[in-house]
Design a protein around this motif. Structure first.
Motif, PDB file in Angstrom:
ATOM      1  N   ILE A 236       0.940  -1.248   0.022  1.00  0.00           N
ATOM      2  CA  ILE A 236       0.085   0.054   0.025  1.00  0.00           C
ATOM      3  C   ILE A 236       0.662   1.250  -0.091  1.00  0.00           C
ATOM      4  CG2 ILE A 236      -0.170   0.039   2.342  1.00  0.00           C
ATOM      5  CD1 ILE A 236      -2.757   0.966   0.020  1.00  0.00           C
ATOM      6  N   LEU A 237       1.899   1.282   0.609  1.00  0.00           N
ATOM      7  CA  LEU A 237       2.687   2.270   0.870  1.00  0.00           C
ATOM      8  C   LEU A 237       3.394   2.805  -0.771  1.00  0.00           C
ATOM      9  CD1 LEU A 237       4.447   4.612   2.134  1.00  0.00           C
ATOM     10  CD2 LEU A 237       6.313   2.866   2.965  1.00  0.00           C
ATOM     11  N   ALA A 238       3.833   1.734  -1.432  1.00  0.00           N
ATOM     12  CA  ALA A 238       4.283   1.978  -2.735  1.00  0.00           C
ATOM     13  C   ALA A 238       3.201   2.511  -3.718  1.00  0.00           C
ATOM     14  CB  ALA A 238       4.705   0.541  -3.463  1.00  0.00           C
ATOM     15  N   HIS A 239       1.967   2.117  -3.639  1.00  0.00           N
ATOM     16  CA  HIS A 239       1.080   2.402  -4.341  1.00  0.00           C
ATOM     17  C   HIS A 239       0.565   3.959  -3.919  1.00  0.00           C
ATOM     18  CE1 HIS A 239       0.037  -1.220  -6.488  1.00  0.00           C
ATOM     19  NE2 HIS A 239       0.015  -1.720  -5.431  1.00  0.00           N
ATOM     20  N   PHE A 240       0.607   4.348  -2.767  1.00  0.00           N
ATOM     21  CA  PHE A 240       0.555   5.509  -2.144  1.00  0.00           C
ATOM     22  C   PHE A 240       1.306   6.692  -2.725  1.00  0.00           C
ATOM     23  CE2 PHE A 240       1.294   8.784   1.174  1.00  0.00           C
ATOM     24  CZ  PHE A 240      -0.087   9.483   1.249  1.00  0.00           C
ATOM     25  N   GLN A 241       2.773   6.345  -2.754  1.00  0.00           N
ATOM     26  CA  GLN A 241       3.602   7.033  -3.162  1.00  0.00           C
ATOM     27  C   GLN A 241       3.327   7.392  -4.592  1.00  0.00           C
ATOM     28  OE1 GLN A 241       7.457   4.983  -2.315  1.00  0.00           O
ATOM     29  NE2 GLN A 241       7.245   6.006  -0.115  1.00  0.00           N
ATOM     30  N   VAL A 242       3.013   6.519  -5.406  1.00  0.00           N
ATOM     31  CA  VAL A 242       2.718   6.626  -6.886  1.00  0.00           C
ATOM     32  C   VAL A 242       1.596   7.556  -7.165  1.00  0.00           C
ATOM     33  CG1 VAL A 242       2.270   5.840  -9.170  1.00  0.00           C
ATOM     34  CG2 VAL A 242       3.987   4.787  -7.455  1.00  0.00           C
TER      35      VAL A 242
END
Length: 258
Positions: A236-242
Motif C-alpha cells: 500500500i505504501l508503494a501505491h500511495f507514493q505513486v
C-alpha cells in the motif's frame, strides 16, 4: 479625522481579501482541513494566517473598486481556482474509499459501514480504514505543505485578474477520470483472489449439492477476504507514493506551476 479614498480601500481589498478568498476556498474543499469535524473558525483563522504570510510576497494586485462588478468577478475567479485545487485532493482520497468499497462488496462485507466524521456520510468499514491510513501517511510525508507551496506558486502562474484558461481546464478535466481507474487497480489483486475463492465454492456446490454453501461459504469468504486484504497492505505504501505524486503533479498542472 481619518479619511479613506476608494483607491485606498480598493488597494487593501486587492492585496489581502482577494488572496484570502483563494486560500479559504482551498481549505474549505481540501481534505483534512475541510472536514466537518474542523470548526469553521479554525479554518478561517488558518486561512487568515496563511494569507498574512503570503500577502507580502505576492505579485502586485490589480487596483479595483471594492464595490464594483469587477471585484465580484475577481472574487469568483479566486474561489474557482481554490476549489479546483482542493478538489484534486478530494479525488485522491476518494481513490482509497472506492478501493475499500470494491473489496468489501466482493468479500461480503459491504453491509459493514460506519459514519465518516470527515464527510458526514456512511462509508464501508474497509474504506474508512484505508482513508484513515492514507490521511496519516499524507501528513507524515508533508503533503499538506506541498499543497500550500503549489497554492503560493499559483499566484504567480495564475495571477489575480489574469483570467481562467478555459481550454486548459477543459483538457485537464479529462485527466480526472484516473480516480476510478486507480481504485480498480488497487483493488484488482484482492478482487481476483476473492473471485478464485468464489469460483471454488461454486465448484464445491456443483459437486455436492447437499452442501449448505450459505452456511459455509459466507464465513469462509469473509475470513479469507480479511486475510487477503491484510496481505495486500504490504504494497500500500508503494501505491500511495505513486498516486500521491500523480495527484500533486495534476495539481501543479491545474495551477500551471511547473
Amino acid at each position: 479625522m481619518l479619511e479613506l479614498t476608494n483607491e485606498q480601500i480598493g488597494g487593501w481589498v486587492a492585496s489581502f481579501l482577494l488572496p484570502l478568498f483563494r486560500v479559504a476556498s482551498l481549505l474549505m474543499v481540501m481534505p483534512i482541513f475541510g472536514a466537518q469535524f474542523v470548526p469553521n473558525r479554525v479554518r478561517l483563522l488558518l486561512a487568515l494566517a496563511i494569507t498574512l504570510v503570503l500577502a507580502p510576497n505576492l505579485p502586485p494586485m490589480p487596483m479595483i473598486d471594492a464595490l464594483s462588478l469587477r471585484s465580484l468577478l475577481l472574487i469568483g475567479e479566486q474561489v474557482i481556482i481554490g476549489v479546483m485545487l482542493g478538489f484534486v485532493f478530494q479525488l485522491f482520497f476518494q481513490i482509497f474509499i472506492v478501493t475499500g468499497q470494491i473489496i468489501s462488496m466482493q468479500m461480503g462485507l459491504g453491509f459493514a459501514s460506519m459514519m465518516d466524521p470527515a464527510n458526514g456520510v456512511s462509508v464501508p468499514l474497509l474504506g474508512q480504514f484505508l482513508l484513515n491510513m492514507t490521511t496519516l501517511m499524507f501528513l507524515a510525508m508533508n503533503g499538506h505543505l506541498v499543497a500550500f507551496e503549489i497554492l503560493a506558486e499559483s499566484f504567480t502562474t495564475l495571477p489575480v485578474g489574469g483570467g481562467l484558461l478555459v481550454e486548459h481546464y477543459r483538457e485537464m478535466a479529462g485527466k480526472l477520470t484516473w480516480v476510478m481507474a486507480a481504485g480498480l487497480l488497487l483493488a484488482l489483486p484482492a478482487v481476483t483472489a476473492l473471485l478464485v475463492v468464489n469460483i471454488a465454492f461454486g465448484v464445491m456446490t456443483r459437486a455436492a449439492p447437499q452442501l449448505n454453501i450459505f452456511a459455509i461459504g459466507f464465513p469462509l469468504t469473509l475470513v479469507l477476504g480479511q486475510i487477503i486484504f491484510w496481505l495486500a497492505q504490504a504494497d500500500i505504501l508503494a501505491h500511495f507514493q505513486v498516486l500521491s505524486v500523480e495527484a500533486l503533479q495534476l495539481m501543479r498542472e491545474l495551477a500551471q506551476a511547473r
